[in-house]
Design a protein around this motif. Structure first.
Motif, PDB file in Angstrom:
ATOM      1  N   PHE A   4      -6.009  16.398   6.228  1.00  0.00           N
ATOM      2  CA  PHE A   4      -7.178  15.949   6.983  1.00  0.00           C
ATOM      3  C   PHE A   4      -8.415  16.744   6.575  1.00  0.00           C
ATOM      4  CE2 PHE A   4      -9.886  16.362  10.818  1.00  0.00           C
ATOM      5  CZ  PHE A   4     -10.240  15.014  10.966  1.00  0.00           C
ATOM      6  N   LYS A   5      -8.248  18.053   6.437  1.00  0.00           N
ATOM      7  CA  LYS A   5      -9.365  18.904   6.023  1.00  0.00           C
ATOM      8  C   LYS A   5      -9.837  18.537   4.623  1.00  0.00           C
ATOM      9  CE  LYS A   5     -10.703  23.759   5.490  1.00  0.00           C
ATOM     10  NZ  LYS A   5     -10.242  25.175   5.591  1.00  0.00           N
ATOM     11  N   THR A   6      -8.891  18.291   3.713  1.00  0.00           N
ATOM     12  CA  THR A   6      -9.257  17.875   2.359  1.00  0.00           C
ATOM     13  C   THR A   6     -10.039  16.578   2.390  1.00  0.00           C
ATOM     14  OG1 THR A   6      -7.298  18.957   1.426  1.00  0.00           O
ATOM     15  CG2 THR A   6      -8.360  17.277   0.075  1.00  0.00           C
ATOM     16  N   GLY A   7      -9.601  15.633   3.230  1.00  0.00           N
ATOM     17  CA  GLY A   7     -10.309  14.358   3.351  1.00  0.00           C
ATOM     18  C   GLY A   7     -11.736  14.548   3.826  1.00  0.00           C
ATOM     19  N   LEU A   8     -11.921  15.441   4.798  1.00  0.00           N
ATOM     20  CA  LEU A   8     -13.272  15.722   5.299  1.00  0.00           C
ATOM     21  C   LEU A   8     -14.143  16.336   4.204  1.00  0.00           C
ATOM     22  CD1 LEU A   8     -12.625  17.165   8.880  1.00  0.00           C
ATOM     23  CD2 LEU A   8     -13.503  14.898   8.267  1.00  0.00           C
ATOM     24  N   LEU A   9     -13.570  17.241   3.413  1.00  0.00           N
ATOM     25  CA  LEU A   9     -14.336  17.877   2.350  1.00  0.00           C
ATOM     26  C   LEU A   9     -14.720  16.877   1.266  1.00  0.00           C
ATOM     27  CD1 LEU A   9     -12.335  21.218   2.087  1.00  0.00           C
ATOM     28  CD2 LEU A   9     -14.702  20.971   2.851  1.00  0.00           C
ATOM     29  N   ILE A  10     -13.811  15.970   0.938  1.00  0.00           N
ATOM     30  CA  ILE A  10     -14.133  14.936  -0.049  1.00  0.00           C
ATOM     31  C   ILE A  10     -15.227  14.018   0.499  1.00  0.00           C
ATOM     32  CG2 ILE A  10     -13.236  12.894  -1.240  1.00  0.00           C
ATOM     33  CD1 ILE A  10     -10.608  14.339  -1.577  1.00  0.00           C
ATOM     34  N   ALA A  11     -15.137  13.699   1.791  1.00  0.00           N
ATOM     35  CA  ALA A  11     -16.190  12.887   2.414  1.00  0.00           C
ATOM     36  C   ALA A  11     -17.530  13.614   2.366  1.00  0.00           C
ATOM     37  CB  ALA A  11     -15.812  12.564   3.860  1.00  0.00           C
ATOM     38  N   ALA A  12     -17.500  14.935   2.556  1.00  0.00           N
ATOM     39  CA  ALA A  12     -18.729  15.724   2.535  1.00  0.00           C
ATOM     40  C   ALA A  12     -19.372  15.720   1.159  1.00  0.00           C
ATOM     41  CB  ALA A  12     -18.443  17.157   2.986  1.00  0.00           C
ATOM     42  N   ILE A  13     -18.561  15.899   0.122  1.00  0.00           N
ATOM     43  CA  ILE A  13     -19.135  15.926  -1.224  1.00  0.00           C
ATOM     44  C   ILE A  13     -19.598  14.530  -1.640  1.00  0.00           C
ATOM     45  CG2 ILE A  13     -17.030  15.540  -2.593  1.00  0.00           C
ATOM     46  CD1 ILE A  13     -18.001  17.719  -4.493  1.00  0.00           C
ATOM     47  N   THR A  14     -18.928  13.488  -1.122  1.00  0.00           N
ATOM     48  CA  THR A  14     -19.373  12.111  -1.382  1.00  0.00           C
ATOM     49  C   THR A  14     -20.732  11.865  -0.740  1.00  0.00           C
ATOM     50  OG1 THR A  14     -17.079  11.344  -1.438  1.00  0.00           O
ATOM     51  CG2 THR A  14     -18.781   9.680  -1.133  1.00  0.00           C
ATOM     52  N   ALA A  15     -20.873  12.299   0.503  1.00  0.00           N
ATOM     53  CA  ALA A  15     -22.150  12.134   1.198  1.00  0.00           C
ATOM     54  C   ALA A  15     -23.251  12.919   0.504  1.00  0.00           C
ATOM     55  CB  ALA A  15     -22.010  12.589   2.652  1.00  0.00           C
ATOM     56  N   ARG A 136       3.819  17.111  -6.291  1.00  0.00           N
ATOM     57  CA  ARG A 136       4.215  16.141  -5.268  1.00  0.00           C
ATOM     58  C   ARG A 136       3.050  15.738  -4.383  1.00  0.00           C
ATOM     59  NH1 ARG A 136       9.309  17.178  -1.298  1.00  0.00           N
ATOM     60  NH2 ARG A 136       7.762  17.966   0.178  1.00  0.00           N
ATOM     61  N   ASN A 137       2.150  16.697  -4.100  1.00  0.00           N
ATOM     62  CA  ASN A 137       0.984  16.408  -3.267  1.00  0.00           C
ATOM     63  C   ASN A 137      -0.139  15.723  -4.030  1.00  0.00           C
ATOM     64  OD1 ASN A 137       2.314  17.660  -1.152  1.00  0.00           O
ATOM     65  ND2 ASN A 137       1.227  19.602  -1.373  1.00  0.00           N
ATOM     66  N   ARG A 138       0.055  15.533  -5.344  1.00  0.00           N
ATOM     67  CA  ARG A 138      -0.943  14.899  -6.214  1.00  0.00           C
ATOM     68  C   ARG A 138      -2.288  15.619  -6.125  1.00  0.00           C
ATOM     69  NH1 ARG A 138       0.723   9.899  -8.255  1.00  0.00           N
ATOM     70  NH2 ARG A 138       2.721   9.203  -7.413  1.00  0.00           N
ATOM     71  N   ASP A 139      -2.228  16.941  -6.153  1.00  0.00           N
ATOM     72  CA  ASP A 139      -3.455  17.732  -6.094  1.00  0.00           C
ATOM     73  C   ASP A 139      -4.313  17.556  -7.334  1.00  0.00           C
ATOM     74  OD1 ASP A 139      -2.871  18.717  -3.588  1.00  0.00           O
ATOM     75  OD2 ASP A 139      -1.820  20.481  -4.335  1.00  0.00           O
ATOM     76  N   THR A 140      -3.684  17.260  -8.468  1.00  0.00           N
ATOM     77  CA  THR A 140      -4.457  17.024  -9.685  1.00  0.00           C
ATOM     78  C   THR A 140      -5.387  15.838  -9.488  1.00  0.00           C
ATOM     79  OG1 THR A 140      -2.663  17.878 -11.063  1.00  0.00           O
ATOM     80  CG2 THR A 140      -4.332  16.540 -12.151  1.00  0.00           C
ATOM     81  N   LEU A 141      -4.899  14.785  -8.866  1.00  0.00           N
ATOM     82  CA  LEU A 141      -5.736  13.614  -8.600  1.00  0.00           C
ATOM     83  C   LEU A 141      -6.864  13.978  -7.635  1.00  0.00           C
ATOM     84  CD1 LEU A 141      -6.329  10.605  -8.821  1.00  0.00           C
ATOM     85  CD2 LEU A 141      -4.669  10.204  -6.984  1.00  0.00           C
ATOM     86  N   THR A 142      -6.528  14.730  -6.586  1.00  0.00           N
ATOM     87  CA  THR A 142      -7.547  15.129  -5.607  1.00  0.00           C
ATOM     88  C   THR A 142      -8.666  15.914  -6.272  1.00  0.00           C
ATOM     89  OG1 THR A 142      -5.919  15.208  -3.815  1.00  0.00           O
ATOM     90  CG2 THR A 142      -7.955  16.448  -3.493  1.00  0.00           C
ATOM     91  N   MET A 143      -8.288  16.893  -7.096  1.00  0.00           N
ATOM     92  CA  MET A 143      -9.291  17.725  -7.745  1.00  0.00           C
ATOM     93  C   MET A 143     -10.078  16.945  -8.797  1.00  0.00           C
ATOM     94  SD  MET A 143      -9.187  20.374  -6.033  1.00  0.00           S
ATOM     95  CE  MET A 143     -10.460  21.233  -6.979  1.00  0.00           C
ATOM     96  N   THR A 144      -9.461  15.925  -9.394  1.00  0.00           N
ATOM     97  CA  THR A 144     -10.180  15.102 -10.368  1.00  0.00           C
ATOM     98  C   THR A 144     -11.259  14.282  -9.672  1.00  0.00           C
ATOM     99  OG1 THR A 144      -8.258  14.962 -11.833  1.00  0.00           O
ATOM    100  CG2 THR A 144      -9.965  13.289 -12.102  1.00  0.00           C
ATOM    101  N   VAL A 145     -10.935  13.698  -8.526  1.00  0.00           N
ATOM    102  CA  VAL A 145     -11.931  12.950  -7.760  1.00  0.00           C
ATOM    103  C   VAL A 145     -13.077  13.872  -7.359  1.00  0.00           C
ATOM    104  CG1 VAL A 145     -12.347  11.740  -5.586  1.00  0.00           C
ATOM    105  CG2 VAL A 145     -10.291  11.245  -6.909  1.00  0.00           C
ATOM    106  N   THR A 146     -12.732  15.072  -6.904  1.00  0.00           N
ATOM    107  CA  THR A 146     -13.759  16.037  -6.514  1.00  0.00           C
ATOM    108  C   THR A 146     -14.630  16.428  -7.701  1.00  0.00           C
ATOM    109  OG1 THR A 146     -12.206  16.905  -4.873  1.00  0.00           O
ATOM    110  CG2 THR A 146     -14.135  18.245  -5.368  1.00  0.00           C
TER     111      THR A 146
END
Length: 321
Positions: A4-15, A136-146
């Motif tokens: 949830f926190k990661t989602g909020l941070l991604i939303a913040a950088i998107t905004a 397993r958490n697909r953190d590579t994908l998360t960090m790539t989007v960021t």
């Protein structure tokens, strides 16, 4: 909670990206910068694993070359319900490790020669489980989007520097200068916050994979102490890759602060100890239930992890015999 926190941070950088794009170049400029940034980061997404493994001189090993290590990765991958990742060893005296790859089907786990020398079998299992958790958490994908969004923000700031941006935007020249300086800084801070969040999440998931949070806690304490006195030359030359490692490979960044890519090791160990306590009989999810899931039990008094030729007497069989 970490997701949830990661989602909020991604939303913040998107905004932040959308706001900067609008203030500097309007809708058209924002779209152009985004397309370019996606192209750049798309290339990195498909090729970053090869690039970083080459950067650190990682050598792929097979079961014939490193039987104990490869068997340990294979067993933990089964427990994590993941495909078997490629296994690499880096000839580097600093004890450290990282995982890379765009998805579980194209993943790799790399450990340094220094790490292999100082950890027990159980501690190594904790480290490998942590890296498999990233996969397993697909953190590579998360960090790539960021990285895509952060790259787009930096690119928009460069547009403002070289082309002057939209001088009619609110705030005038002072506002434009503020955007040029503060927007990339803000994007960097959000990236670091996401990196730290994913480390906490991987610690928790890795503990579930290997079955004992104390193994990883003990490994982190050893790695943090040893890494302080050993320079990781490739990492110092490429600090952007620091967030990949289980322990910050750069000197002078040991605190859990705004500019740290990793949480403080003391904080990570404390959370792992709390998790271990919660797994004790009578407290939350019991150790018995954990064992029923087929996860391993810790053995005490083991020696540092070494590897030998296949079939040799000194070739360890892993933490579970």
């Amino acid at each position: 909670m970490n997701n949830f926190k990661t989602g909020l941070l991604i939303a913040a950088i998107t905004a932040l990206f959308l706001a900067v794009g609008f203030l500097i170049g309007g809708t058209t400029g924002m779209i152009i910068a985004l397309v370019i940034a996606i192209g750049m980061n798309g290339f990195a997404y498909w090729n970053s694993d090869k690039m970083v493994l080459k950067m650190y001189g990682a050598r792929r090993v097979t079961e014939n070359e490193a039987p104990a290590l490869v068997r340990l990765v294979a067993e933990l991958a089964v427990r994590a319900e993941l495909p078997m990742p490629k296994v690499f060893i880096m000839d580097n005296p600093q004890p450290n490790a990282f995982a890379t790859g765009r998805n579980p089907e194209n993943a790799a786990v790399a450990v340094t020669s220094g790490l292999m020398k100082i950890l027990t079998q159980e501690e190594l299992a904790g480290v490998i489980a942590h890296e498999l958790a990233h996969i397993r958490n697909r953190d590579t994908l998360t960090m790539t989007v960021t990285a895509t969004l952060a790259g787009a923000i930096s690119m928009l700031a460069n547009f403002a520097l070289f082309f002057g941006g939209n001088r009619d935007s609110r705030g005038g020249i002072i506002g434009m200068l503020a955007i040029m300086i503060l927007a990339p800084l803000g994007a960097m801070l959000v990236q670091m916050a996401i990196s730290r969040t994913r480390e906490y999440s991987a610690d928790h998931t890795g503990s579930e994979i290997c079955g004992n949070p104390d193994w990883l806690a003990s490994a982190l304490q050893k790695l943090d102490k040893a890494a302080r006195g050993i320079e990781n030359v490739p990492a110092e030359k490429n600090p952007a890759s620091a967030s990949l490692f289980i322990i910050n490979p750069l000197h002078g960044q040991r605190a859990d602060n705004l500019f740290s890519t990793h949480p403080a090791t003391t904080n990570r160990v404390r959370k792992l100890k709390e998790l271990a306590q919660s797994l004790m009989p009578g407290k939350g999810r019991s150790v018995r239930k954990t064992r029923e899931r087929g996860l391993p039990r810790a053995r005490q008094g083991t020696t540092p992890y070494t590897d030998g030729p296949a079939g040799s007497d000194n070739s360890p069989k892993g933490p579970w015999g």
